[in-house]
Design a protein around this motif. Sequence first.
Motif, short mmCIF file in Angstrom:
data_model
loop_
_atom_site.label_atom_id
_atom_site.label_comp_id
_atom_site.label_asym_id
_atom_site.label_seq_id
_atom_site.Cartn_x
_atom_site.Cartn_y
_atom_site.Cartn_z
N HIS A 51 1.29 3.87 -7.67
CA HIS A 51 0.75 2.60 -7.22
C HIS A 51 -0.74 2.76 -6.91
CE1 HIS A 51 0.21 -1.02 -4.80
NE2 HIS A 51 1.34 -1.47 -5.35
N VAL A 52 -1.53 1.73 -7.14
CA VAL A 52 -2.96 1.78 -6.87
C VAL A 52 -3.24 2.06 -5.39
CG1 VAL A 52 -3.24 -0.70 -6.47
CG2 VAL A 52 -5.16 0.66 -7.37
N ASN A 53 -2.32 1.71 -4.49
CA ASN A 53 -2.50 1.97 -3.07
C ASN A 53 -1.87 3.28 -2.62
OD1 ASN A 53 -3.92 -0.40 -2.67
ND2 ASN A 53 -2.06 -1.59 -2.35
N CYS A 54 -1.54 4.13 -3.54
CA CYS A 54 -0.93 5.42 -3.22
C CYS A 54 -1.80 6.20 -2.24
CB CYS A 54 -0.73 6.21 -4.51
SG CYS A 54 -0.09 7.85 -4.27
N VAL A 55 -1.18 6.70 -1.16
CA VAL A 55 -1.96 7.42 -0.15
C VAL A 55 -2.55 8.72 -0.68
CG1 VAL A 55 -0.78 6.38 1.83
CG2 VAL A 55 0.10 8.49 0.85
N ALA A 56 -1.98 9.26 -1.74
CA ALA A 56 -2.56 10.47 -2.34
C ALA A 56 -3.95 10.17 -2.90
CB ALA A 56 -1.65 11.01 -3.43
#
Length: 123
Positions: A51-56
């Motif tokens: 996902h574009v909001n991935c915390v990685a």
Amino acid sequence: MASIGPVGSANLDWLNLGFQVHETDGHVEYVWKDGSWGPACLIKEPYVQMHVNCVALHYGQCVWEGLKAFHCKDGSVRIFNDKENYLRLNRGAAKMLLPEVPLDMFRNALDVALRANISRMPP
């Protein structure tokens, strides 16, 4: 799971591999959802979907572990020090507040990945 071919059958130039990116025949993925790990999936594509909001991506909150496997003279394949890699992975996960990976799941992922990529191991 059937291997793609015998050890070393990928016809790679073993003496000149270098450190560039090389194709594989798949990687293993587990998904954490609703408080538990899903089943192992062998992913043939060389990409990871996120996902574009991935915390990685935004905060660097991820852990990654690699290890070595060797084809031995007796025909077996051995993994070097998998227990230490497993422990290091989970120490990193704990620091990042990520869920623990059980040892049997870690070893299953190794088995699945090795079987899928056995043809790419040096003979």
